[in-house]
Design a protein around this motif. Structure first.
Motif, PDB file in Angstrom:
ATOM      1  N   GLU A   1       0.833  -1.212   0.000  1.00  0.00           N
ATOM      2  CA  GLU A   1       0.000   0.000   0.000  1.00  0.00           C
ATOM      3  C   GLU A   1       0.864   1.257   0.000  1.00  0.00           C
ATOM      4  O   GLU A   1       0.560   2.241  -0.683  1.00  0.00           O
ATOM      5  N   LEU A   2       1.950   1.221   0.788  1.00  0.00           N
ATOM      6  CA  LEU A   2       2.870   2.354   0.809  1.00  0.00           C
ATOM      7  C   LEU A   2       3.484   2.564  -0.567  1.00  0.00           C
ATOM      8  O   LEU A   2       3.570   3.715  -1.054  1.00  0.00           O
ATOM      9  N   ILE A   3       3.925   1.502  -1.201  1.00  0.00           N
ATOM     10  CA  ILE A   3       4.533   1.610  -2.527  1.00  0.00           C
ATOM     11  C   ILE A   3       3.538   2.176  -3.531  1.00  0.00           C
ATOM     12  O   ILE A   3       3.861   3.056  -4.331  1.00  0.00           O
ATOM     13  N   THR A   4       2.303   1.673  -3.487  1.00  0.00           N
ATOM     14  CA  THR A   4       1.265   2.143  -4.411  1.00  0.00           C
ATOM     15  C   THR A   4       1.004   3.629  -4.220  1.00  0.00           C
ATOM     16  O   THR A   4       0.902   4.390  -5.193  1.00  0.00           O
ATOM     17  N   ALA A   5       0.906   4.046  -2.957  1.00  0.00           N
ATOM     18  CA  ALA A   5       0.644   5.466  -2.662  1.00  0.00           C
ATOM     19  C   ALA A   5       1.823   6.337  -3.119  1.00  0.00           C
ATOM     20  O   ALA A   5       1.623   7.407  -3.711  1.00  0.00           O
ATOM     21  N   ALA A   6       3.037   5.888  -2.855  1.00  0.00           N
ATOM     22  CA  ALA A   6       4.212   6.674  -3.239  1.00  0.00           C
ATOM     23  C   ALA A   6       4.371   6.728  -4.756  1.00  0.00           C
ATOM     24  O   ALA A   6       4.663   7.801  -5.317  1.00  0.00           O
ATOM     25  N   ARG A   7       4.171   5.605  -5.420  1.00  0.00           N
ATOM     26  CA  ARG A   7       4.317   5.572  -6.884  1.00  0.00           C
ATOM     27  C   ARG A   7       3.231   6.399  -7.547  1.00  0.00           C
ATOM     28  O   ARG A   7       3.471   7.113  -8.529  1.00  0.00           O
ATOM     29  N   GLY A   8       2.052   6.387  -6.967  1.00  0.00           N
ATOM     30  CA  GLY A   8       0.941   7.163  -7.532  1.00  0.00           C
ATOM     31  C   GLY A   8       1.163   8.669  -7.384  1.00  0.00           C
ATOM     32  O   GLY A   8       0.647   9.464  -8.163  1.00  0.00           O
ATOM     33  N   ALA A   9       1.986   9.025  -6.377  1.00  0.00           N
ATOM     34  CA  ALA A   9       2.235  10.447  -6.139  1.00  0.00           C
ATOM     35  C   ALA A   9       3.540  10.918  -6.756  1.00  0.00           C
ATOM     36  O   ALA A   9       3.877  12.113  -6.682  1.00  0.00           O
ATOM     37  N   ALA A  10       4.285   9.995  -7.359  1.00  0.00           N
ATOM     38  CA  ALA A  10       5.599  10.345  -7.906  1.00  0.00           C
ATOM     39  C   ALA A  10       5.477  11.237  -9.140  1.00  0.00           C
ATOM     40  O   ALA A  10       4.507  11.159  -9.883  1.00  0.00           O
TER      41      ALA A  10
END
Length: 282
Positions: A273-282
């Motif tokens: 979930e952290l990776i998804t949130a970070a990648r989505g905000a990159a």
């Protein structure tokens, strides 16, 4: 099997690529190489915000600190009075005095803080920056590795030396042999103790084409709770060294001999979930 993460333009993307890779490997990996092409490039706000949101939630099994707190263990930027002056061979005495005073004040202030910092159980063996400026890092007045390295680099800069690989900063070692200013600390052969601290064990500084590049070795890199702050602190340390010596900032490379995505602390789904949130905000 060792892994070479594709070099990234800034530390935010470098951190995220590393977490993604190790998570895909099952949560752990050995000898993971992370490289930042420009350690002083602005962070990606969305990636940082996604991590900050996770770190803001207390955990029962792990001590969680904000990114800035972790970064401050490597370079305490909040107590450095940056003059904005950069070393130049032959610079005027007044500017040089201001630049030197800013570094001296940093060392002195941190040395005065060390007895208080080491009352925290997490710092009972010293701190990273303390070991750099007052070896072995429990009290002030010890060997100042940073000041010594800066002196060497300034001498090289004055002689117009553009490349060399003679400088390093030791972090690990308790029952070490040798002089801490001579290089890497090594355990005495009779020392049978096991050590959990420090995770950061060594920093190597390489001068090439008038740029100082840094390579740091971690024996255990916690990718959620520590790695981003570690990259930020190392980047700031590299910037300080460049300012004090007159060289430009090169790349930053970190070798995690054991990289941990912290599935045991945050669960596999939580890290995803952290990776998804970070990648989505990159």
């Amino acid at each position: 099997m060792s892994s070479y993460i594709e070099p990234a333009a800034n530390l935010s993307e470098a951190w995220l690529r590393t977490v993604e890779h190790v998570a895909n490997e099952g949560g752990h990996a050995v000898n993971v190489i992370t490289t930042i092409n420009d350690p002083l490039a602005p962070e990606t706000e969305g990636i940082r915000a996604a991590l900050d949101a996770v770190l803001a939630v207390p955990r029962k099994k792990v001590r969680v600190q904000p990114v800035e707190t972790v970064a401050g263990t490597i370079f305490p930027r909040d107590i450095y009075a940056d003059t904005g002056i950069m070393f130049v061979p032959g610079m005027d005495e007044e500017s040089l005095a201001k630049l030197d005073a800013s570094a001296a004040d940093l060392y002195e202030c941190y040395g005065e803080m060390l007895p208080i910092l080491t009352t925290d159980s997490a710092n009972r063996r010293g701190t990273y920056f303390g070991r750099m400026v007052s070896w072995p890092g429990k009290t002030g007045g010890g060997a100042n590795q940073l000041a010594d390295r800066i002196r060497h680099f300034r001498s090289a800069r004055t002689r117009n030396v553009s490349q060399r690989n003679l400088e390093d900063i030791a972090i690990a070692g308790e029952a070490e042999t040798g002089d801490p200013l001579d290089g890497l600390q090594i355990y005495a052969a009779s020392d049978l103790r096991e050590y959990g601290f420090p995770c950061l064990v060594h920093v190597d500084l390489t001068l090439y084409q008038n740029h100082i590049s840094m390579a740091a070795t971690y024996r255990h890199q916690y990718l959620v709770t520590k790695a981003y702050g570690n990259l930020l602190g190392l980047s700031r340390l590299l910037s300080f060294l460049a300012q004090q010596t007159g060289y430009e900032v090169g790349e930053l490379m970190v070798n995690a001999t054991f990289a941990d995505a912290e599935h045991s602390n945050y669960t596999k789904a939580g890290v995803a979930e952290l990776i998804t949130a970070a990648r989505g905000a990159a």
